[in-house]
Motif scaffolding. Structure first.
Motif, mmCIF file in Angstrom:
data_model
loop_
_atom_site.group_PDB
_atom_site.id
_atom_site.type_symbol
_atom_site.label_atom_id
_atom_site.label_comp_id
_atom_site.label_asym_id
_atom_site.label_seq_id
_atom_site.Cartn_x
_atom_site.Cartn_y
_atom_site.Cartn_z
ATOM 1 N N ARG A 111 4.514 -10.155 -2.257
ATOM 2 C CA ARG A 111 4.431 -8.771 -2.676
ATOM 3 C C ARG A 111 3.782 -8.669 -4.056
ATOM 4 O O ARG A 111 3.751 -9.618 -4.812
ATOM 5 C CB ARG A 111 5.824 -8.130 -2.662
ATOM 6 N N GLY A 112 3.263 -7.491 -4.353
ATOM 7 C CA GLY A 112 2.624 -7.288 -5.645
ATOM 8 C C GLY A 112 1.141 -7.576 -5.660
ATOM 9 O O GLY A 112 0.537 -7.652 -6.729
ATOM 10 N N HIS A 113 0.532 -7.732 -4.478
ATOM 11 C CA HIS A 113 -0.894 -8.058 -4.404
ATOM 12 C C HIS A 113 -1.695 -7.033 -3.598
ATOM 13 O O HIS A 113 -2.839 -7.303 -3.231
ATOM 14 C CB HIS A 113 -1.078 -9.443 -3.780
ATOM 15 N N GLY A 114 -1.107 -5.891 -3.320
ATOM 16 C CA GLY A 114 -1.826 -4.859 -2.586
ATOM 17 C C GLY A 114 -1.770 -4.984 -1.083
ATOM 18 O O GLY A 114 -2.431 -4.211 -0.371
ATOM 19 N N HIS A 115 -1.003 -5.934 -0.561
ATOM 20 C CA HIS A 115 -0.966 -6.130 0.891
ATOM 21 C C HIS A 115 -0.317 -4.935 1.612
ATOM 22 O O HIS A 115 -0.742 -4.563 2.712
ATOM 23 C CB HIS A 115 -0.212 -7.408 1.233
ATOM 24 N N GLY A 116 0.709 -4.357 1.005
ATOM 25 C CA GLY A 116 1.360 -3.212 1.623
ATOM 26 C C GLY A 116 0.417 -2.028 1.756
ATOM 27 O O GLY A 116 0.352 -1.374 2.798
ATOM 28 N N ARG A 117 -0.341 -1.767 0.695
ATOM 29 C CA ARG A 117 -1.279 -0.656 0.766
ATOM 30 C C ARG A 117 -2.417 -0.967 1.744
ATOM 31 O O ARG A 117 -2.903 -0.070 2.439
ATOM 32 C CB ARG A 117 -1.846 -0.326 -0.602
ATOM 33 N N ALA A 118 -2.814 -2.230 1.822
ATOM 34 C CA ALA A 118 -3.864 -2.608 2.781
ATOM 35 C C ALA A 118 -3.400 -2.349 4.207
ATOM 36 O O ALA A 118 -4.149 -1.808 5.036
ATOM 37 C CB ALA A 118 -4.245 -4.071 2.592
ATOM 38 N N LEU A 119 -2.159 -2.706 4.514
ATOM 39 C CA LEU A 119 -1.614 -2.424 5.846
ATOM 40 C C LEU A 119 -1.501 -0.921 6.079
ATOM 41 O O LEU A 119 -1.813 -0.419 7.163
ATOM 42 C CB LEU A 119 -0.248 -3.088 6.006
ATOM 43 N N GLY A 120 -1.049 -0.200 5.059
ATOM 44 C CA GLY A 120 -0.937 1.245 5.185
ATOM 45 C C GLY A 120 -2.276 1.901 5.443
ATOM 46 O O GLY A 120 -2.388 2.814 6.281
#
Length: 309
Positions: A99-108
């Motif tokens: 976490r903390g690397h933009g992966h969540g927003r990339a999935l979103g």
């Protein structure tokens, strides 16, 4: 939705692949990711239905998004587009150590693109980081699902009083499937997840180790199903659940729901389980009031966000 990052920026070797079904090894890798996230976050990042849909081949309207960094699976999202009215629903998670690397927003962003920017997303537990990510993605809160709990060690409920002509027995697999699916659909016509369950969904649940027909109570009048209380035992946690409680339209308001709840809670207490839990929508004031009078209090909250289009 389980992530603590909100910045979409280039990341070396990040890739997102979409699959209509997962091979067994991929499904197992996703389940391992979910287990680690659950261990760290304190609750499952993907619903029971979502976890069941990881296996068993292609399911109409269901897509799996796998986010890899190099060869390592670090994020997962599931998109379900089966509701004829509501926007597609999604759940997503990023491995705690990534976490903390933009992966969540990339999935979103990938989910928004795949859904045509018509999207509903669950944030299980309603953690601040997930709420912030929803805001960054342009989603607004529109549904609150409460998990309520009560002790079973001091269970002191009045004897259940069934409406005239109603009797209660337990579920018989195969014999009662069709009738239960019909009444479940009618009782939860307003509920997009529960009301749309199919025979395949029921079979998935009957195949799980926790399934026990002795805890699946059916209320009948004149041989017709009018209500039910399906209980569930979470053996590892030592918790019993009011898994699904439904009353057929036209039979509501006569005390059948309360009677079935009491019957199920007594069954769970009889198995020496210390605690009972259930899920209820916060805006279902009548049900919340019934459960509060039965001694349930809010334990945690799941939030659903959606696009405004």
């Amino acid at each position: 939705m389980s992530s603590d990052d909100d910045t979409l920026r280039p990341f070396p070797s990040r890739s997102i692949d979409t699959h209509s079904e997962l091979a067994p090894d991929r499904a197992e890798a996703v389940l391992e990711l979910l287990a680690e996230a659950a261990r760290v976050d304190g609750q499952q990042p993907v619903s029971e239905q979502g976890r069941l849909q990881l296996r068993g081949g292609t399911r109409e309207g269901v897509s799996h998004l796998l986010l890899h960094v190099g060869d390592e699976l670090v994020g997962y999202a599931q998109l379900e587009d089966t509701d004829p009215v509501e926007a597609p629903a999604a759940e997503l998670v990023v491995h705690p150590s990534h976490r903390g690397h933009g992966h969540g927003r990339a999935l979103g962003a990938a989910l928004l693109a795949a859904s045509g920017k018509r999207l509903r997303v669950w944030a299980h537990g309603g953690h601040p980081a997930a709420r912030h990510l929803a805001q960054v993605l342009g989603l607004t809160l529109f549904r609150e699902l409460r998990q309520m709990r009560r002790s079973l060690t001091d269970l002191d409920l009045v004897d259940p009083v069934l409406p005239p002509g109603v009797t209660v027995r337990t579920f018989v697999s195969g014999k009662d499937d069709a009738a239960w699916l019909f009444v479940n659909a009618a009782a939860f016509a307003h509920h997009p997840e529960q009301g749309s369950l199919t025979q395949r969904d029921l079979d998935d649940r009957k195949a799980q180790p926790w399934f026990d027909p002795a805890g699946f109570f059916l209320a009948e009048r004149g041989g017709e199903l009018v209500g039910f209380h399906w209980t569930k035992v979470h053996a590892e946690e030592g918790i019993g659940e009011v898994y699904v409680l439904g009353v057929r339209p036209g039979e509501q308001g006569g005390g059948l729901g309360k009677a079935l709840t009491t019957i199920g809670l007594r069954h769970l207490a009889g198995q020496a389980l210390p605690t009972a839990m259930l899920y209820v929508d916060a805006d279902n004031k009548a049900a919340v009031s019934v459960y509060e009078r039965l001694g349930f209090t809010v334990h945690e909250t799941d939030l659903m966000y959606r696009t405004e289009t």
